[in-house]
Design a protein around this motif. Structure first.
Motif, PDB file in Angstrom:
ATOM      1  N   ILE A 195       0.843  -1.200   0.000  1.00 19.77           N
ATOM      2  CA  ILE A 195       0.000   0.000   0.000  1.00 19.77           C
ATOM      3  C   ILE A 195       0.875   1.244   0.000  1.00 19.77           C
ATOM      4  N   ALA A 196       1.907   1.225   0.844  1.00 19.76           N
ATOM      5  CA  ALA A 196       2.804   2.385   0.954  1.00 19.76           C
ATOM      6  C   ALA A 196       3.546   2.621  -0.361  1.00 19.76           C
ATOM      7  N   ARG A 197       3.972   1.525  -0.993  1.00 20.74           N
ATOM      8  CA  ARG A 197       4.701   1.665  -2.260  1.00 20.74           C
ATOM      9  C   ARG A 197       3.810   2.248  -3.342  1.00 20.74           C
ATOM     10  N   ASP A 198       2.533   1.881  -3.298  1.00 18.09           N
ATOM     11  CA  ASP A 198       1.600   2.397  -4.277  1.00 18.09           C
ATOM     12  C   ASP A 198       1.470   3.917  -4.135  1.00 18.09           C
ATOM     13  N   ILE A 199       1.357   4.390  -2.897  1.00 20.96           N
ATOM     14  CA  ILE A 199       1.274   5.840  -2.655  1.00 20.96           C
ATOM     15  C   ILE A 199       2.573   6.514  -3.105  1.00 20.96           C
ATOM     16  N   GLU A 200       3.688   5.871  -2.772  1.00 21.66           N
ATOM     17  CA  GLU A 200       4.993   6.426  -3.145  1.00 21.66           C
ATOM     18  C   GLU A 200       5.074   6.619  -4.666  1.00 21.66           C
ATOM     19  N   ARG A 201       4.619   5.598  -5.408  1.00 17.92           N
ATOM     20  CA  ARG A 201       4.649   5.677  -6.874  1.00 17.92           C
ATOM     21  C   ARG A 201       3.789   6.822  -7.399  1.00 17.92           C
ATOM     22  N   ARG A 202       2.601   6.968  -6.816  1.00 21.99           N
ATOM     23  CA  ARG A 202       1.705   8.027  -7.291  1.00 21.99           C
ATOM     24  C   ARG A 202       2.305   9.407  -7.056  1.00 21.99           C
ATOM     25  N   LEU A 203       2.947   9.580  -5.899  1.00 23.52           N
ATOM     26  CA  LEU A 203       3.559  10.878  -5.611  1.00 23.52           C
ATOM     27  C   LEU A 203       4.756  11.111  -6.528  1.00 23.52           C
ATOM     28  N   ALA A 204       5.516  10.053  -6.785  1.00 16.85           N
ATOM     29  CA  ALA A 204       6.714  10.186  -7.619  1.00 16.85           C
ATOM     30  C   ALA A 204       6.360  10.623  -9.039  1.00 16.85           C
TER      31      ALA A 204
ATOM     32  N   VAL B 225       1.158  18.799  -4.009  1.00 20.97           N
ATOM     33  CA  VAL B 225       1.430  17.456  -3.490  1.00 20.97           C
ATOM     34  C   VAL B 225       0.407  17.100  -2.409  1.00 20.97           C
ATOM     35  N   MET B 226       0.134  18.054  -1.508  1.00 19.24           N
ATOM     36  CA  MET B 226      -0.808  17.794  -0.422  1.00 19.24           C
ATOM     37  C   MET B 226      -2.212  17.555  -0.957  1.00 19.24           C
ATOM     38  N   GLU B 227      -2.578  18.296  -2.005  1.00 15.67           N
ATOM     39  CA  GLU B 227      -3.899  18.132  -2.608  1.00 15.67           C
ATOM     40  C   GLU B 227      -4.040  16.721  -3.205  1.00 15.67           C
ATOM     41  N   VAL B 228      -3.025  16.320  -3.956  1.00 20.46           N
ATOM     42  CA  VAL B 228      -3.065  14.979  -4.551  1.00 20.46           C
ATOM     43  C   VAL B 228      -3.104  13.919  -3.448  1.00 20.46           C
ATOM     44  N   PHE B 229      -2.265  14.110  -2.454  1.00 22.02           N
ATOM     45  CA  PHE B 229      -2.156  13.121  -1.370  1.00 22.02           C
ATOM     46  C   PHE B 229      -3.463  12.973  -0.608  1.00 22.02           C
ATOM     47  N   SER B 230      -4.111  14.103  -0.280  1.00 19.75           N
ATOM     48  CA  SER B 230      -5.301  13.980   0.566  1.00 19.75           C
ATOM     49  C   SER B 230      -6.528  13.529  -0.212  1.00 19.75           C
ATOM     50  N   THR B 231      -6.400  13.443  -1.540  1.00 19.44           N
ATOM     51  CA  THR B 231      -7.536  12.941  -2.323  1.00 19.44           C
ATOM     52  C   THR B 231      -7.204  11.623  -3.035  1.00 19.44           C
ATOM     53  N   LEU B 232      -6.151  10.954  -2.589  1.00 19.24           N
ATOM     54  CA  LEU B 232      -5.802   9.658  -3.176  1.00 19.24           C
ATOM     55  C   LEU B 232      -6.941   8.662  -2.998  1.00 19.24           C
ATOM     56  N   PRO B 233      -7.102   7.737  -3.958  1.00 20.03           N
ATOM     57  CA  PRO B 233      -8.105   6.693  -3.744  1.00 20.03           C
ATOM     58  C   PRO B 233      -7.736   5.907  -2.480  1.00 20.03           C
ATOM     59  N   GLY B 234      -8.724   5.603  -1.661  1.00 20.80           N
ATOM     60  CA  GLY B 234      -8.426   4.855  -0.441  1.00 20.80           C
ATOM     61  C   GLY B 234      -8.305   5.736   0.785  1.00 20.80           C
ATOM     62  N   VAL B 235      -8.243   7.066   0.584  1.00 26.23           N
ATOM     63  CA  VAL B 235      -8.186   7.959   1.747  1.00 26.23           C
ATOM     64  C   VAL B 235      -9.595   8.144   2.290  1.00 26.23           C
ATOM     65  N   SER B 236      -9.792   7.826   3.574  1.00 25.50           N
ATOM     66  CA  SER B 236     -11.155   7.967   4.098  1.00 25.50           C
ATOM     67  C   SER B 236     -11.294   9.186   5.009  1.00 25.50           C
TER      68      SER B 236
ATOM     69  N   VAL C  17      -3.357  11.437   6.836  1.00 23.70           N
ATOM     70  CA  VAL C  17      -4.645  10.887   6.421  1.00 23.70           C
ATOM     71  C   VAL C  17      -4.814   9.490   7.017  1.00 23.70           C
ATOM     72  N   VAL C  18      -6.068   9.045   7.036  1.00 19.01           N
ATOM     73  CA  VAL C  18      -6.347   7.665   7.401  1.00 19.01           C
ATOM     74  C   VAL C  18      -6.951   6.982   6.182  1.00 19.01           C
ATOM     75  N   LEU C  19      -6.405   5.828   5.841  1.00 22.31           N
ATOM     76  CA  LEU C  19      -6.938   5.072   4.704  1.00 22.31           C
ATOM     77  C   LEU C  19      -8.141   4.248   5.154  1.00 22.31           C
ATOM     78  N   SER C  20      -8.935   3.787   4.200  1.00 23.01           N
ATOM     79  CA  SER C  20     -10.128   3.024   4.565  1.00 23.01           C
ATOM     80  C   SER C  20      -9.754   1.733   5.298  1.00 23.01           C
ATOM     81  N   THR C  21      -8.521   1.265   5.129  1.00 17.92           N
ATOM     82  CA  THR C  21      -8.071   0.085   5.870  1.00 17.92           C
ATOM     83  C   THR C  21      -7.742   0.434   7.321  1.00 17.92           C
TER      84      THR C  21
END
Ligand code: DGT
Ligand code: CA
Ligand code: CA
Ligand code: ZN
Length: 577
Positions: free
Chosen positions: A169-178, A214-225, A237-241
């Motif tokens: 999950i963390a790697r997926d977020i890392e990739r999106r930010l990169a 970056v903060m805008e993208v991060f706080s609206t990532l899929p999975g952010v609840s 943020v807290v993810l739905s998991t």
């Protein structure tokens, strides 16, 4: 996100434990014990409960009768149990949360909820911390203190997650930010960068010219609840998991210092800061500063921070203040085993016992990972529930493996093996004659966890005295966040292993990581060699090896310490008999 099949066993067990508690609260007799017995059997079951259910083999689990089997099927299909839902509705609010704490039985829970309005663990913690519990009937100072301890333990269990669950999950977020144009650098930090076996929250660090974007993208990532806090330097943020992710955005010229700081551990950072202070420097997340001249000495890259302090760069897995700072200064850091150093997996299951894929399918997946060999180690007969192989079936399997090897043209080799059981007295559930035909013998404890430390120690040492045993599988039996290791004198086991030439497994299954980092390091100090095995029950599980390597690295192991970093011919020489 991929899910790990074994969590289902724990989920089913958790539901049954709760049913047992609630039935007990209601004063129902006998049934609670039945549910608990079943829960225990399922929790320690080496097979995946959903698979067993699908195959209609639930009746083979000790303690599972018709009624409980029906409940298991219901849970496997719907992820819930109607019986539990109605029990929850019947009882005073919150009772079930309170009984989950060690030391709070049903009677106490009912009294707390009904008579004192204590309905949540937080209520209870507040009351205990304020010293208000000790005066309640049936409580006392000692109970109050015990309750505070068990609240702490249960919070840790609830809040931490397995590295194997969180890293993808963390790697997926890392990739999106990169992938953002303004992002110059991105790295995981905190415990997840250190590859700790469990993770409290995920820390990510970014260097960017446009923090707002970056903060805008991060706080609206899929999975952010939920967004807990949003700023230009830090957003949480807290993810739905349920897992929390902290993102920090810094400027490029102090990315290295920030990475060093937010990777931790806290203890490691304190040790580093002491070195800085001794030189009249200051080390923080912005850089290394010479207080006399006001000059910045380092900060742009992480290695530069270590270099300026007179240290070799320290791998994140070692940063726990367990002697790594001294070793970095003395130039005696270990040559850590690399993530690509493993040439083969020495603990693989197939459909012959409880695995999901055939020998060929596992071999194919292993080739794709670049392995040179894998050992097929299905369970032996006495582990009925995992459909353990009889000596005859095992002989068939050996022949099948030989056939596949003969047909292979690329030099990839299947090793024949077993994960046999260590009986209560240390005997192995396969004859010497059968064992002699196998390339790799893993022997594991799968039952009788309640033996005394002396009994367990003797038992495992007796198993190692069988000359065919090459490897002790998951040597402490722990299940992370769920089951404590069994009592065993590891120092005695390690001494015996070193002198007998038996390897200790680092079982890479995310819920096991057994031996642990600390135990692995101690075993190495006793001169023990190691085998890394994924305990894969499916092709996908082979990838768990990464977590075993992480554990080995956190245990300071070098490639030489691990038998399956060796080419096949050399591996064969390191195995016994
Ligand atoms: P976790 O999240 O419980 O698995 O463990 P960590 O190590 O990721 O801890 P976390 O998330 O609280 O903080 C990440 C890193 O930030 C930590 O490893 C070191 C650094 N850090 C955070 N707070 C402090 C602090 O109060 N003092 C120091 N020296 N470092 C801190
Ligand atoms: Ca963290
Ligand atoms: Ca954090
Ligand atoms: Zn096992």
């Amino acid at each position: 996100m991929e899910r790990l099949s074994r969590t289902t066993n724990l989920e089913v067990a958790a539901i049954f434990y709760e049913v047992a508690d609630l039935l007990e609260i209601k004063g129902v007799r006998f049934k609670p014990q039945a549910y608990r017995r079943a829960a225990q059997a399922i929790e320690t079951l080496p097979a995946d409960i959903a698979t067993v259910a699908r195959e209609g083999r639930l009746n083979e689990i000790p303690g599972v009768g018709k009624g409980i089997a029906a409940s298991i099927n219901e849970i496997v299909e719907t992820s819930s149990l109607a019986h539990l839902t109605s029990l929850r509705e019947e009882l005073p609010e919150g009772v079930q949360h309170l009984t989950q704490l060690e030391g709070i039985g049903p009677k106490k829970a009912i009294a707390l909820s009904r008579d004192f309005g204590i309905r949540t663990v937080d209520d209870l913690e507040a009351a205990a911390a304020a010293g208000r519990l000790r005066d309640l009937p049936g409580f006392g100072e000692k109970t109050e203190a015990n309750i505070l301890v068990s609240i702490r333990v249960s919070k840790t269990a609830r809040e931490r997650r397995l590295l194997g669950e969180i890293l993808p999950i963390a790697r997926d977020i890392e990739r999106r930010l990169a992938s953002l144009d303004s992002v110059r650098q991105v790295s995981l930090a905190g415990s997840i960068r250190r590859r700790k076996e469990t993770i409290g929250d995920v820390d990510i660090l970014v260097a960017s010219t446009l923090p707002e974007e970056v903060m805008e993208v991060f706080s609206t990532l899929p999975g952010v609840s939920r967004v807990l806090a949003r700023g230009t330097t830090k957003t949480s943020v807290v993810l739905s998991t349920g897992i929390q992710v902290d993102l920090r955005v810094v400027e490029e010229d102090h990315f290295g210092a920030a990475l060093q700081y937010f990777t931790g551990s806290k203890e490691h950072n304190i040790a580093l800061r002491k070195l800085a202070i001794a030189r009249n420097w200051r080390l923080n997340e912005y850089g290394l500063l010479d207080l006399a001249s006001g000059r910045t000495i380092a900060g742009e890259d992480e290695a530069g921070v270590y270099r300026a302090l007179g240290l070799a760069w320290i791998e994140p897995e070692l940063r726990e203040d367990r002697g790594e700072v001294e070793a970095a200064r003395a130039g005696t850091l270990p040559d850590l085993v690399g993530y690509d150093a493993i040439r083969g997996d020495l603990h693989v299951h197939t459909t012959w016992s409880e695995g999901h894929h055939s020998i060929e399918e596992m071999a194919e997946a292993a080739r794709a990972l670049g392995y040179e060999y894998i050992a097929i180690c299905d369970h032996a007969e006495s582990l009925h529930i995992a459909r353990g192989l009889s000596p005859e079936r095992l002989a068939d399997q050996v022949r099948e493996i030989e056939r596949i090897n003969r047909a292979a043209e690329d030099g990839f080799t299947l090793l024949s093996g077993t994960e046999c059981n260590i009986g209560m007295d240390g005997t192995i559930d396969l004859s010497d004659r059968t064992l002699a035909d196998l390339d790799v013998v893993v022997a594991s404890v799968h039952s009788g966890f309640k033996q005394t430390g002396e009994e367990m120690t003797e038992r495992v040492i007796a198993a190692m005295q069988n000359e065919y045993v090459d490897i002790i599988g998951h040597p402490t039996g722990r299940i992370l966040l769920s089951r404590e290791p069994y009592r065993i004198d590891l120092a005695a086991v390690f001494d015996a292993a070193a002198s007998l030439g038996v390897s200790m497994e680092i079982n890479a299954f995310p819920g096991r990581l057994d031996l642990s980092d600390v135990n692995a390091r101690s075993a190495r100090d006793h001169g023990v060699s190691f085998s890394l095995g994924s305990d894969a029950h499916s092709r996908e599980n082979l990838r768990s090896m990464e977590f075993g390597v992480a554990t080995a690295r956190r245990g300071w192991l070098s490639p030489d310490d691990i038998i399956n970093t060796r080419p096949l011919a050399e591996l064969r020489r390191s195995l016994r008999s």
